[in-house]
Design a protein around this motif. Structure first.
Motif, mmCIF file in Angstrom:
data_model
loop_
_atom_site.group_PDB
_atom_site.id
_atom_site.type_symbol
_atom_site.label_atom_id
_atom_site.label_comp_id
_atom_site.label_asym_id
_atom_site.label_seq_id
_atom_site.Cartn_x
_atom_site.Cartn_y
_atom_site.Cartn_z
ATOM 1 N N SER A 1 5.938 -13.727 2.427
ATOM 2 C CA SER A 1 6.769 -13.259 1.315
ATOM 3 C C SER A 1 5.953 -12.204 0.579
ATOM 4 O O SER A 1 4.890 -12.507 0.014
ATOM 5 C CB SER A 1 7.138 -14.403 0.371
ATOM 6 O OG SER A 1 8.098 -15.246 0.954
ATOM 7 N N TYR A 2 6.451 -10.973 0.606
ATOM 8 C CA TYR A 2 5.683 -9.822 0.142
ATOM 9 C C TYR A 2 6.374 -9.226 -1.068
ATOM 10 O O TYR A 2 7.480 -8.676 -0.949
ATOM 11 C CB TYR A 2 5.589 -8.808 1.286
ATOM 12 C CG TYR A 2 4.818 -7.545 0.989
ATOM 13 C CD1 TYR A 2 3.440 -7.507 1.126
ATOM 14 C CD2 TYR A 2 5.483 -6.374 0.617
ATOM 15 C CE1 TYR A 2 2.725 -6.336 0.893
ATOM 16 C CE2 TYR A 2 4.780 -5.206 0.382
ATOM 17 C CZ TYR A 2 3.402 -5.185 0.520
ATOM 18 O OH TYR A 2 2.712 -4.025 0.279
ATOM 19 N N GLY A 3 5.735 -9.325 -2.222
ATOM 20 C CA GLY A 3 6.377 -8.901 -3.448
ATOM 21 C C GLY A 3 5.736 -7.714 -4.133
ATOM 22 O O GLY A 3 5.886 -7.553 -5.353
ATOM 23 N N LEU A 4 5.038 -6.866 -3.372
ATOM 24 C CA LEU A 4 4.398 -5.707 -3.996
ATOM 25 C C LEU A 4 5.388 -4.558 -4.160
ATOM 26 O O LEU A 4 6.183 -4.282 -3.257
ATOM 27 C CB LEU A 4 3.210 -5.222 -3.162
ATOM 28 C CG LEU A 4 2.033 -6.179 -2.986
ATOM 29 C CD1 LEU A 4 0.886 -5.467 -2.268
ATOM 30 C CD2 LEU A 4 1.563 -6.754 -4.310
ATOM 31 N N GLU A 5 5.302 -3.897 -5.291
ATOM 32 C CA GLU A 5 6.037 -2.668 -5.552
ATOM 33 C C GLU A 5 5.007 -1.581 -5.859
ATOM 34 O O GLU A 5 4.571 -1.426 -6.991
ATOM 35 C CB GLU A 5 7.014 -2.854 -6.703
ATOM 36 C CG GLU A 5 8.108 -3.888 -6.398
ATOM 37 C CD GLU A 5 9.102 -4.038 -7.533
ATOM 38 O OE1 GLU A 5 8.973 -3.291 -8.538
ATOM 39 O OE2 GLU A 5 9.985 -4.897 -7.428
ATOM 40 N N GLN B 1 2.805 1.990 2.721
ATOM 41 C CA GLN B 1 3.673 1.110 3.494
ATOM 42 C C GLN B 1 2.879 0.258 4.479
ATOM 43 O O GLN B 1 3.339 -0.815 4.893
ATOM 44 C CB GLN B 1 4.708 1.935 4.269
ATOM 45 C CG GLN B 1 5.755 2.607 3.410
ATOM 46 C CD GLN B 1 6.782 3.349 4.256
ATOM 47 O OE1 GLN B 1 6.566 3.616 5.439
ATOM 48 N NE2 GLN B 1 7.901 3.685 3.652
ATOM 49 N N LEU B 2 1.693 0.725 4.832
ATOM 50 C CA LEU B 2 0.887 0.023 5.821
ATOM 51 C C LEU B 2 0.250 -1.251 5.271
ATOM 52 O O LEU B 2 -0.233 -2.074 6.051
ATOM 53 C CB LEU B 2 -0.190 0.949 6.378
ATOM 54 C CG LEU B 2 0.319 2.178 7.139
ATOM 55 C CD1 LEU B 2 -0.854 2.988 7.675
ATOM 56 C CD2 LEU B 2 1.251 1.770 8.273
ATOM 57 N N VAL B 3 0.237 -1.416 3.959
ATOM 58 C CA VAL B 3 -0.286 -2.663 3.389
ATOM 59 C C VAL B 3 0.537 -3.844 3.902
ATOM 60 O O VAL B 3 -0.006 -4.852 4.382
ATOM 61 C CB VAL B 3 -0.273 -2.631 1.852
ATOM 62 C CG1 VAL B 3 -0.738 -3.966 1.280
ATOM 63 C CG2 VAL B 3 -1.137 -1.502 1.327
ATOM 64 N N ARG B 4 1.856 -3.717 3.818
ATOM 65 C CA ARG B 4 2.713 -4.794 4.307
ATOM 66 C C ARG B 4 2.527 -5.002 5.805
ATOM 67 O O ARG B 4 2.468 -6.148 6.283
ATOM 68 C CB ARG B 4 4.183 -4.498 4.006
ATOM 69 C CG ARG B 4 5.102 -5.647 4.381
ATOM 70 C CD ARG B 4 6.572 -5.338 4.097
ATOM 71 N NE ARG B 4 7.385 -6.514 4.315
ATOM 72 C CZ ARG B 4 7.809 -6.950 5.511
ATOM 73 N NH1 ARG B 4 7.466 -6.274 6.612
ATOM 74 N NH2 ARG B 4 8.533 -8.042 5.617
ATOM 75 N N MET C 1 -0.503 -18.414 9.401
ATOM 76 C CA MET C 1 -0.525 -18.872 8.014
ATOM 77 C C MET C 1 0.780 -18.522 7.309
ATOM 78 O O MET C 1 1.516 -17.616 7.718
ATOM 79 C CB MET C 1 -1.701 -18.264 7.237
ATOM 80 C CG MET C 1 -1.499 -16.822 6.809
ATOM 81 S SD MET C 1 -2.695 -16.252 5.554
ATOM 82 C CE MET C 1 -4.214 -16.254 6.502
ATOM 83 N N THR C 2 1.052 -19.259 6.258
ATOM 84 C CA THR C 2 2.111 -18.926 5.315
ATOM 85 C C THR C 2 1.455 -18.216 4.129
ATOM 86 O O THR C 2 0.488 -18.716 3.565
ATOM 87 C CB THR C 2 2.824 -20.196 4.823
ATOM 88 O OG1 THR C 2 3.453 -20.836 5.929
ATOM 89 C CG2 THR C 2 3.864 -19.874 3.769
ATOM 90 N N LEU C 3 1.985 -17.049 3.761
ATOM 91 C CA LEU C 3 1.365 -16.229 2.728
ATOM 92 C C LEU C 3 2.421 -15.705 1.768
ATOM 93 O O LEU C 3 3.428 -15.124 2.194
ATOM 94 C CB LEU C 3 0.616 -15.056 3.371
ATOM 95 C CG LEU C 3 -0.014 -14.017 2.441
ATOM 96 C CD1 LEU C 3 -1.091 -14.646 1.577
ATOM 97 C CD2 LEU C 3 -0.583 -12.855 3.254
ATOM 98 N N HIS C 4 2.178 -15.926 0.487
ATOM 99 C CA HIS C 4 3.034 -15.388 -0.570
ATOM 100 C C HIS C 4 2.197 -14.455 -1.450
ATOM 101 O O HIS C 4 1.124 -14.843 -1.916
ATOM 102 C CB HIS C 4 3.623 -16.511 -1.429
ATOM 103 C CG HIS C 4 4.662 -17.321 -0.720
ATOM 104 N ND1 HIS C 4 6.009 -17.184 -0.969
ATOM 105 C CD2 HIS C 4 4.540 -18.265 0.241
ATOM 106 C CE1 HIS C 4 6.687 -18.022 -0.192
ATOM 107 N NE2 HIS C 4 5.817 -18.685 0.549
ATOM 108 N N ILE C 5 2.689 -13.254 -1.654
ATOM 109 C CA ILE C 5 2.032 -12.262 -2.500
ATOM 110 C C ILE C 5 3.014 -11.845 -3.584
ATOM 111 O O ILE C 5 4.119 -11.385 -3.283
ATOM 112 C CB ILE C 5 1.605 -11.026 -1.688
ATOM 113 C CG1 ILE C 5 0.641 -11.409 -0.563
ATOM 114 C CG2 ILE C 5 0.966 -9.980 -2.601
ATOM 115 C CD1 ILE C 5 0.346 -10.268 0.398
ATOM 116 N N ARG C 6 2.601 -12.013 -4.839
ATOM 117 C CA ARG C 6 3.469 -11.668 -5.973
ATOM 118 C C ARG C 6 2.745 -10.688 -6.885
ATOM 119 O O ARG C 6 1.583 -10.899 -7.235
ATOM 120 C CB ARG C 6 3.846 -12.915 -6.782
ATOM 121 C CG ARG C 6 4.645 -13.950 -6.016
ATOM 122 C CD ARG C 6 4.913 -15.164 -6.887
ATOM 123 N NE ARG C 6 5.676 -14.804 -8.075
ATOM 124 C CZ ARG C 6 5.686 -15.541 -9.199
ATOM 125 N NH1 ARG C 6 4.951 -16.625 -9.298
ATOM 126 N NH2 ARG C 6 6.423 -15.149 -10.212
#
Length: 206
Positions: free
Chosen positions: A127-131, A143-146, A158-163
């Protein structure tokens, strides 16, 4: 009473992974119980900088060497580095016995504030929440970060959440993300002495 060192902490939790395709040639060595040393030579300066953050704040020893078709763009090299780093974590953790498994961290960097939570669940999910407000930081396509995290998550299982809670500067947002990710990883992979080497799951496996 002096507690004896847990036997898992005496094991070498290391990995060496190579990936060679028609587009890239990547090699990664990783020591989970290192001192934060990093040698990153990917041909992508900003990615090297972020890998240094990962090693330094996670206290991993990390070596990444990559050559790729960066004359086209950075996409293939960036993705394949993510894949290979993810595979190195999976290899170094083996069956994940004895680890804390979960990690989370809230990292500020000036105006940016990033929260990362992760679980070495064996089930890849991002779950990728970067703006990120700009298309580039230096020459690096943001865009390559995601894409880096997608590749790493899928191959580390792994399960990963980024907010992103705050942030207006692209460099700060990305760097705070890697720092929070590093500290979350550090917690998750550390040996839990109360586990006595058991798999950290009620199911008995991950």
């Amino acid at each position: 009473m002096q507690l004896s060192e847990h036997p898992l902490s005496l094991q070498q939790r290391t990995a060496s992974v190579s990936r060679k395709t028609g587009e890239t040639d990547v090699s990664v060595t990783l020591n989970l119980d290192g001192e934060g040393h990093c040698d990153a030579q990917t041909g992508i300066p900003f990615l090297d900088h972020m890998l240094h953050q990962l090693a330094s704040h996670g206290l991993f020893d990390l070596e990444v060497k990559a050559t790729g078709d960066i004359e086209i763009d950075d996409h293939h090299t960036n993705e394949d580095v993510g894949i290979t780093v993810g595979q190195a974590f999976a290899q170094a953790l083996r069956d994940r016995a004895g680890i804390h498994r979960f990690g989370n961290f809230l990292a500020p960097l000036d105006e940016a504030l990033i929260q990362v939570a992760l679980d070495f669940s064996g089930r890849p999910h991002l779950s990728y929440g970067l703006e990120i407000p700009t298309q580039r930081v230096g020459t690096y396509d943001t865009q390559l970060v995601r894409e880096f995290f997608v590749a790493l998550v899928n191959h580390s299982q792994m399960t990963l959440h980024i907010r992103q809670l705050e942030g207006i500067n692209s460099h700060h947002i990305i760097e705070a993300t890697f720092k929070a990710f590093a500290r979350s990883l550090r917690t998750a992979v550390e040996i839990d002495p109360r586990r006595s080497g058991q798999i950290p799951s009620s199911k008995g496996m991950l």
